[in-house]
Design a protein around this motif. Structure first.
Motif, mmCIF file in Angstrom:
data_model
loop_
_atom_site.group_PDB
_atom_site.id
_atom_site.type_symbol
_atom_site.label_atom_id
_atom_site.label_comp_id
_atom_site.label_asym_id
_atom_site.label_seq_id
_atom_site.Cartn_x
_atom_site.Cartn_y
_atom_site.Cartn_z
ATOM 1 N N VAL A 148 -8.365 10.564 -29.292
ATOM 2 C CA VAL A 148 -9.435 10.698 -30.282
ATOM 3 C C VAL A 148 -8.857 10.731 -31.691
ATOM 4 O O VAL A 148 -9.454 10.227 -32.646
ATOM 5 N N ASN A 149 -7.654 11.290 -31.803
ATOM 6 C CA ASN A 149 -6.996 11.383 -33.110
ATOM 7 C C ASN A 149 -6.371 10.020 -33.422
ATOM 8 O O ASN A 149 -5.174 9.811 -33.241
ATOM 9 N N ASN A 150 -7.162 9.084 -33.886
ATOM 10 C CA ASN A 150 -6.772 7.673 -33.918
ATOM 11 C C ASN A 150 -5.771 7.363 -35.023
ATOM 12 O O ASN A 150 -5.113 8.231 -35.586
ATOM 13 N N SER A 151 -5.724 6.089 -35.383
ATOM 14 C CA SER A 151 -4.674 5.591 -36.264
ATOM 15 C C SER A 151 -4.808 6.037 -37.712
ATOM 16 O O SER A 151 -4.054 5.583 -38.565
ATOM 17 N N THR A 152 -5.794 6.921 -38.023
ATOM 18 C CA THR A 152 -5.915 7.396 -39.395
ATOM 19 C C THR A 152 -4.697 8.197 -39.823
ATOM 20 O O THR A 152 -4.446 8.372 -41.004
ATOM 21 N N GLU A 153 -3.932 8.691 -38.868
ATOM 22 C CA GLU A 153 -2.753 9.477 -39.211
ATOM 23 C C GLU A 153 -1.459 8.706 -38.967
ATOM 24 O O GLU A 153 -0.392 9.292 -38.901
ATOM 25 N N LYS A 154 -1.564 7.408 -38.807
ATOM 26 C CA LYS A 154 -0.358 6.621 -38.518
ATOM 27 C C LYS A 154 0.598 6.672 -39.703
ATOM 28 O O LYS A 154 0.190 6.783 -40.862
ATOM 29 N N PRO A 155 1.919 6.624 -39.420
ATOM 30 C CA PRO A 155 2.923 6.666 -40.488
ATOM 31 C C PRO A 155 2.772 5.495 -41.444
ATOM 32 O O PRO A 155 2.213 4.447 -41.101
#
Length: 395
Positions: A192-199
């Motif tokens: 659910v914690n998607n790619s919004t926090e990708k490096p």
């Protein structure tokens, strides 16, 4: 050696002219020695030591592995080699143990197969599993935040439980099932914690690839530990510290060879000099990061394999799970990873799942102690000589 001498002294004191009675007494003494408080204390000491090795090595190596990519490293094969290739640092300790005869073989163990047979049946398959799992884990570290990688890795407990059920006849109790469900949900929450926090610099496709590879690495790692337990008990047939080092060193040798072949076949070896020169922390830090990553993973390996033969592969991987929260917390300070509500809930569920399994192990341990004590007392009663009535001594 002290235990052997103690047994010999007691056997000598209790020796009779009846050979059959002497054999029964020796067996009874052996059981008492094996179930003695001293032996149990040593078992707990070894288990605690292996646990410390596993948790500390895992935290150090994971943080440094992500640091390599964070500061300019880009070779997945070199990062994988750093996870495995540090095994030569264990050889001096291995030789010291063997030459000093510090750890005698388990008296209940049978002869191990020849080295060439062990290589074909044990070390080559395990080495390839190590190489595959480590490579997938490196891909995950390259494209995902380190906190996400470590929390996804908690799912390896569930995969190991399934493989252990088929390979090692692992029993499923309510507490273990509860543990597996919690750890599975813990990993699922991260989807659910998607790619919004990708490096920074990582595309959505790379983020997805990192997620899939990390899950795949967890699957292979769960299979690896179950296979190690099966190999130690069914093929190597000895559960000693020597066997721990044999498994680590030989499987790491096979894995390192496979990884080096991949490094040159992929062409990544050609760019390593340029990569070192452009590393943001400098050349010395580049080398030291890889060296300490390698050492950290070897400390982790000692703890992992040690817990496998002292307890079980499922317990070993559970201890690794309880160490996972350490890495995300460190990542917040080192890499400024976000610790949002979903990650926090995932961490709580992972810890809860581990505690649930440890409780089951505690219950099984108490039950085993009671059964062993009852069996020992019954055996002692069977070995006692029949009472001689005074009237039988009359001339």
């Amino acid at each position: 050696m002290a235990e052997v001498q103690l047994q010999l002294v007691e056997i000598t004191e209790l020796e009779t002219n009846d050979k059959e009675s002497s054999v029964e007494q020796e067996s009874r003494i052996g059981r008492r020695t094996r179930n003695s408080p001293t032996r149990e204390y040593k078992w707990w000491l070894r288990t605690i030591l292996y646990t410390i090795f596993l948790i500390s090595g895992q935290a150090l190596a994971t943080i440094l592995g992500r640091l390599y990519f964070e500061k300019g490293g880009g070779s997945k094969w070199l990062a994988t080699l750093a996870q495995i290739g540090g095994f030569p640092v264990l050889i001096p300790l291995y030789c010291f143990i063997l030459c000093g005869n510090l750890v005698p073989d388990d008296e209940t163990g049978s002869d191990s197969p020849p080295l060439r047979v062990a290589f074909v049946k044990v070390y080559v398959p395990l080495g390839l599993l190590v190489a595959g799992s480590s490579f997938l884990f490196s891909v995950g570290l390259q494209y995902l935040p380190v906190s996400t990688v470590t929390l996804i890795s908690a799912s390896q407990l569930a995969f190991n439980a399934v493989f252990s059920y088929f390979l090692n006849s692992q029993k499923f109790t309510a507490a273990i099932i509860n543990s597996l469900v919690l750890l599975t949900i813990s990993s699922a929450l991260l989807v659910v914690n998607n790619s919004t926090e990708k490096p920074a610099g990582v595309s959505k496709a790379q983020y997805a690839a990192g997620f899939v590879c990390t899950v795949g690495g967890a699957v292979l790692y769960g299979l690896l530990l179950a296979s190690q337990q099966l190999a130690i008990r069914k093929v190597l047939k000895k559960q000693t510290v020597k066997v721990v080092f044999d498994v680590i060193i030989y499987q790491s040798l096979v894995a390192s060879i496979a990884i080096v072949v991949g490094l040159f076949a992929s062409g990544e070896s050609k760019g390593l000099t340029k990569e070192m020169e452009e590393y943001s922390l400098g050349k010395v830090s580049y080398v030291m990061t890889l060296i300490w990553t390698a050492i950290g993973w070897q400390v982790f390996a000692i703890g992992t394999v040690g817990l496998i033969f002292e307890v079980s592969s499922l317990y070993s991987i559970s201890v690794g799970t309880v160490g996972l929260p350490i890495v995300p917390v460190l990542a917040v300070f080192v890499f400024h990873d976000k610790m949002d509500g979903i990650k926090g809930m995932s961490m709580v569920l992972a810890i809860w799942g581990f505690v649930s399994y440890v409780y089951q192990h505690y219950v099984d341990h108490k039950k085993s102690k009671i059964e062993n004590r009852i069996a020992s007392e019954m055996a002692d009663e069977d070995c006692l000589p029949a009472e001689v009535h005074p009237a039988d001594n009359r001339a």
